[in-house]
Scaffold this active site. Structure first.
Site, PDB file in Angstrom:
ATOM      1  N   HIS A 157       0.872  -0.963  -0.103  1.00 28.63           N
ATOM      2  CA  HIS A 157      -0.502   0.082   0.225  1.00 28.63           C
ATOM      3  C   HIS A 157       1.069   1.296  -0.185  1.00 28.63           C
ATOM      4  CE1 HIS A 157       1.200  -0.299   4.020  1.00 28.63           C
ATOM      5  NE2 HIS A 157       0.621   0.931   4.519  1.00 28.63           N
ATOM      6  N   ASP A 217       1.144   5.092   1.720  1.00 30.50           N
ATOM      7  CA  ASP A 217       0.692   5.926   3.358  1.00 30.50           C
ATOM      8  C   ASP A 217      -0.190   6.407   2.204  1.00 30.50           C
ATOM      9  OD1 ASP A 217       1.993   4.369   4.623  1.00 30.50           O
ATOM     10  OD2 ASP A 217       3.605   5.327   5.333  1.00 30.50           O
ATOM     11  N   HIS A 250       4.827  -0.376   0.025  1.00 28.73           N
ATOM     12  CA  HIS A 250       5.379  -0.899   1.195  1.00 28.73           C
ATOM     13  C   HIS A 250       4.369  -1.889   1.840  1.00 28.73           C
ATOM     14  CE1 HIS A 250       3.951   2.214   3.731  1.00 28.73           C
ATOM     15  NE2 HIS A 250       3.500   2.069   4.135  1.00 28.73           N
ATOM     16  N   ARG A 309       6.638   6.286  14.771  1.00 20.06           N
ATOM     17  CA  ARG A 309       6.269   6.852  13.125  1.00 20.06           C
ATOM     18  C   ARG A 309       6.016   8.419  13.772  1.00 20.06           C
ATOM     19  NH1 ARG A 309       1.565   7.286   9.830  1.00 20.06           N
ATOM     20  NH2 ARG A 309       1.350   6.254   7.938  1.00 20.06           N
TER      21      ARG A 309
END
Length: 287
Positions: free
Chosen positions: A116, A118, A262, A277
């Protein structure tokens, strides 16, 4: 005052198409402007950068994120603070399967995730993501990165011609209520973007659809849309276009969300995984 000299920067490519490792730099200290420029260029060249052996605070993470643009806002703040953290700073997201009161303290706790991009379901998706490993399981939880450039540039010319200028719908709606367990995240959004995205800094085109969130090609019959999308998914995920990162404690990874996708492999649910993150806000709608 800068203490990192530019001659110490060593960029080691990890695969032919994607990924590079940078050693000899301690990101607790701000590099000089020329070194930051070189790191930025290495990121544009290699799409994914790995900085091993880091010992970073939340403040460090936010400062480093700012080297690549405006830090993104936090969509899903943590409900709890993990052990060893008295607080969580705005702009830091926890990626963790650690549970407090039976609930995950962070997002994306367990299981594998398909490839996908982000925030592709937003009008202006994130420019970049940074992920720092605090605790890792004994095995699994690897992150796979695929080059959208390589996928586009080696795509069958007939398929490319059929899809050039087309747009696709990306839909985000998966969570605990849909999965029937407590391992997902409740969320919903959707947006339409070009099938092939032009990177605003490099001018290169990349495949910009993914198996997890892309639903259909707009203004196309379902059968043809499904056929072409599956061909694109398979093309984008070819092993020769992928770098697979096996995490070590203290790894900091940075990836370009505009030209790479990723995925994550599964890992033992009984073992702890904790990542910090941050994101870099996008500056333009994909075109």
């Amino acid at each position: 005052m800068s203490v990192v000299a530019k001659e110490r920067l060593h960029v080691k490519p990890l695969t032919r198409h994607i990924g590079a490792e940078i050693r000899g730099i301690d990101l607790r200290q701000r590099p000089d402007d020329e070194t930051i420029r070189q790191i930025y260029q290495a990121w544009l060249d290699h799409l994914v950068l790995v900085f091993p052996d880091q010992e970073l605070s939340q403040e460090d993470m936010l400062r480093i994120t700012g080297y690549f643009g405006q830090p993104g806002h936090l969509d899903r703040p943590a409900k709890y603070h993990p052990p060893g953290f008295s607080r969580m700073l705005p702009g830091i997201m926890l990626i963790s399967n650690i549970r407090e009161n039976g609930e995950p303290i962070g997002a994306l706790p367990d299981g594998e995730m398909m490839f996908h991009h982000d925030m592709i379901h937003k009008e202006i998706p994130s420019k970049a993501t940074l992920l720092y490993s605090v605790e890792i399981p004994s095995h699994g939880g690897d992150t796979l990165f695929a080059s959208g450039y390589a996928a586009y540039e080696t795509l069958d010319p007939a398929v490319r011609a059929r899809l050039e200028g087309r747009r696709a719908l990306h839909h985000y709606n998966y969570g605990s209520t849909q999965r029937g367990d407590d391992r997902g995240v409740e969320a919903f959004n959707e947006c339409v973007h070009p099938v092939f995205r032009t990177h605003e800094e490099t001018g290169r085109k990349a495949v910009y659809v993914n198996r997890l969130m892309t639903v259909k090609i707009m203004d196309m019959e379902s059968a043809e849309s499904d056929l072409l999308l599956n061909a694109l998914f398979d093309q984008a995920e070819k092993p020769e276009f992928v770098y697979s990162h096996v995490w070590r404690k203290g790894d900091l990874l940075l990836w370009d969300n505009r030209c790479s996708s990723h995925a994550r492999t599964d890992f033992p649910s009984g073992e702890r995984r904790l990542m910090l993150r941050t994101t870099v806000a996008g500056t333009t709608r994909p075109y």
